[in-house]
Design an enzyme around this catalytic site. Sequence first.
Site, PDB file in Angstrom:
ATOM      1  N   HIS A 119       1.024  -1.463  -0.116  1.00 38.05           N
ATOM      2  CA  HIS A 119       0.029  -0.163  -0.228  1.00 38.05           C
ATOM      3  C   HIS A 119       0.808   0.886   0.213  1.00 38.05           C
ATOM      4  O   HIS A 119       1.921   1.731   0.482  1.00 38.05           O
ATOM      5  CB  HIS A 119      -1.124   0.074   1.637  1.00 38.05           C
ATOM      6  CG  HIS A 119      -1.256   1.302   1.635  1.00 38.05           C
ATOM      7  ND1 HIS A 119      -0.901   2.076   2.639  1.00 38.05           N
ATOM      8  CD2 HIS A 119      -1.953   2.541   1.490  1.00 38.05           C
ATOM      9  CE1 HIS A 119      -1.901   2.813   2.304  1.00 38.05           C
ATOM     10  NE2 HIS A 119      -2.283   3.222   1.776  1.00 38.05           N
ATOM     11  N   THR A 122       0.230   9.388  -0.946  1.00 36.66           N
ATOM     12  CA  THR A 122       0.293  10.436  -0.259  1.00 36.66           C
ATOM     13  C   THR A 122      -0.309  11.425  -0.278  1.00 36.66           C
ATOM     14  O   THR A 122      -1.118  11.767  -1.953  1.00 36.66           O
ATOM     15  CB  THR A 122       1.874  10.913  -1.155  1.00 36.66           C
ATOM     16  OG1 THR A 122       1.790  10.775  -2.232  1.00 36.66           O
ATOM     17  CG2 THR A 122       3.016   9.821  -0.608  1.00 36.66           C
ATOM     18  N   ARG A 123       0.014  12.789  -0.228  1.00 36.60           N
ATOM     19  CA  ARG A 123      -1.513  13.178  -0.348  1.00 36.60           C
ATOM     20  C   ARG A 123      -1.387  14.887   0.450  1.00 36.60           C
ATOM     21  O   ARG A 123      -0.369  15.095   1.666  1.00 36.60           O
ATOM     22  CB  ARG A 123      -2.983  13.390   0.237  1.00 36.60           C
ATOM     23  CG  ARG A 123      -2.673  12.812   1.804  1.00 36.60           C
ATOM     24  CD  ARG A 123      -4.118  11.712   2.474  1.00 36.60           C
ATOM     25  NE  ARG A 123      -3.653  11.764   3.465  1.00 36.60           N
ATOM     26  CZ  ARG A 123      -2.887  10.506   4.902  1.00 36.60           C
ATOM     27  NH1 ARG A 123      -2.192   9.954   3.313  1.00 36.60           N
ATOM     28  NH2 ARG A 123      -2.252  10.557   5.447  1.00 36.60           N
ATOM     29  N   HIS A 152      12.057  -1.157   4.098  1.00 30.37           N
ATOM     30  CA  HIS A 152      12.547   0.079   5.382  1.00 30.37           C
ATOM     31  C   HIS A 152      13.861   0.442   4.432  1.00 30.37           C
ATOM     32  O   HIS A 152      13.345   2.335   5.300  1.00 30.37           O
ATOM     33  CB  HIS A 152      12.434  -1.063   6.725  1.00 30.37           C
ATOM     34  CG  HIS A 152      10.905  -1.091   6.849  1.00 30.37           C
ATOM     35  ND1 HIS A 152      10.129  -0.650   7.994  1.00 30.37           N
ATOM     36  CD2 HIS A 152      10.388  -2.593   7.450  1.00 30.37           C
ATOM     37  CE1 HIS A 152       9.481  -0.707   8.555  1.00 30.37           C
ATOM     38  NE2 HIS A 152       9.692  -1.731   8.071  1.00 30.37           N
ATOM     39  N   GLY A 272     -17.665  11.535  -0.689  1.00 32.38           N
ATOM     40  CA  GLY A 272     -18.498  11.084  -2.060  1.00 32.38           C
ATOM     41  C   GLY A 272     -18.355  11.069  -3.092  1.00 32.38           C
ATOM     42  O   GLY A 272     -18.160  11.278  -4.056  1.00 32.38           O
TER      43      GLY A 272
END
Length: 289
Positions: A119, A122-123, A152, A272
């Site tokens: 997974h 980023t945002r 890692h 939404g």
Amino acid sequence: MTDWTPYTARAKDWFESLRDQICAAFEAIEREAGSDAAFEYTPWQREEEGNDSPGGGTRSVMKGKVFEKVGVNVSTVHGNFAPGFADTINGASEENPGFTATGISLVAHMANPHVPAVHMNTRFLVTGKAWFGGGADLNPPIPYDDDTEQFHAAFRAACAGHNPTYYDRFRKWADDYFFIPHRGVSRGVGGIFYDHLECDGDDGGVAAWERNFAFTQDVGKAFLDVYPRIVRRRMGAEFTPEDKRTQLEWRGRYAEFNLVYDRGTLFGLKTGGNIDAILMSLPPEATWS
């Protein structure tokens, strides 16, 4: 007060570029395996009553020989948080529920149980504050120490280039976040997770934005570098029916986490978002014994 519109546009451009690079890298792996699988791109538009520019995104999914199901989604949305939800978001409130969010989200479920699922997200969000968040974590049904160490190491190096405290802080945050309380087990072998990396300062936060954006880019680059190498190492490994059963039961745990605890899933549903894009993280097949 800083106008974050041009900075949101820069972040959006990066997330879309990273999406394109990742999709190309994953399709190249499929070609090496003798598969012609490719990503299918489905644009979607968000709807919000009274909002003429709610934004939307693109859902990108591939089902192949190596990647049983992988989704790489990018979205940029604008609007107001629903009543009762705004107070749970950094910098927002019932009185000031407006937000803008742009980001990339990826989940890969692999055909071979020796290849770890993964997974990455980023945002960049703007409410009454502006901040970055994200991270990546490795989720092997059958763990290998060298895969874990390599994964890692890549993110340790990405963190070290920006702040000597980041890796230890963000690794622990991932360990705490990606934990399934009702099972008493971790979802995988960890990685890094960060949130509310805020952009503030005397210059309106522009310098902090540049620093945080550079770090977020390095997180994406680290993922793009390390994960394909792990996939190539394991994708040709022989596996048994027992290995497959182990994978399918592990996927059940993964699904439980994403449906019960994952904040990204809740954020998408509460704002939404496209249902198929939000639930893209669910595995194509899982079992509960």
